[in-house]
Enzyme design. Structure first.
Site, PDB file in Angstrom:
ATOM      1  N   HIS A 109       0.870  -1.003   0.082  1.00  0.00           N
ATOM      2  CA  HIS A 109      -0.017  -0.188  -0.131  1.00  0.00           C
ATOM      3  C   HIS A 109       0.947   1.367  -0.068  1.00  0.00           C
ATOM      4  CE1 HIS A 109      -3.602   2.494   0.912  1.00  0.00           C
ATOM      5  NE2 HIS A 109      -2.835   3.160   1.855  1.00  0.00           N
TER       6      HIS A 109
ATOM      7  N   ARG B  55      12.085  14.722  10.372  1.00  0.00           N
ATOM      8  CA  ARG B  55      11.787  15.562   9.220  1.00  0.00           C
ATOM      9  C   ARG B  55      10.862  16.556   9.482  1.00  0.00           C
ATOM     10  NH1 ARG B  55      14.214  11.009   8.498  1.00  0.00           N
ATOM     11  NH2 ARG B  55      15.951  10.771   6.887  1.00  0.00           N
TER      12      ARG B  55
END
Length: 163
Positions: free
Chosen positions: A91, A130
């Site tokens: 996915h 991040r």
């Protein structure tokens, strides 16, 4: 550069209208990206009334919202923000690849700056690094790229290179 004319975008967001499309999936990580992007736009001169935040369910829906905003003509630059974390199935690969492709297509089709802030990470820890952690804030980076590219596209579209 030996007589070569160099054209670059300026890092000025003032006088432009900005759209930010952010997914709700992985909400706390995306919230940090949104904070970074909005902070960047405001610090580079954008007026808060010229910012529009659109929320979508997940990364898959980001391109459709970007496309609608670009087609509507109400924005001079866009920022795409989302977080996809690898799971145990393929996915992840489908979502990341198609969302990335869709984001790029919006920019090319509408000739509009689109800052790419879709994190595609193996772990939540990588994403957190991040989204304001050790690796900086990629929402800020995406907004900064959108600011520069909006100015550059404007210059190239007008045939000029004056600030």
């Amino acid at each position: 550069m030996g007589g070569i004319r160099v054209i670059e975008g300026a890092l000025r967001a003032d006088g432009r209208r900005w759209g930010v499309v952010a997914s709700r999936f992985n909400a706390s990580l995306v919230a940090a990206l949104v904070d970074g992007a909005v902070d960047c736009l405001l610090r580079h001169g954008a007026a808060s009334e010229d910012l529009r935040l659109v929320r979508v369910p997940g990364a898959w829906e980001i391109p459709a919202a970007l496309d609608a905003m670009a087609a509507g003509g109400g924005c001079d630059g866009l920022v795409a923000l989302g977080v996809v974390i690898r799971g145990e199935t393929p996915h992840f690969d489908f979502i990341c690849g198609q969302a990335s492709r869709g984001i790029a297509e919006v920019s090319a089709r509408h000739r509009i700056a689109v800052g790419f802030g879709l994190l595609t990470c193996d772990t939540a820890e990588q994403a957190a690094a991040r989204a304001g952690g050790k690796a900086g804030n990629k929402g800020w980076d995406a907004a900064l790229a959108a600011i520069e590219m909006a100015d550059l596209l404007s210059r190239l579209g007008s045939g000029g290179d004056e600030p």
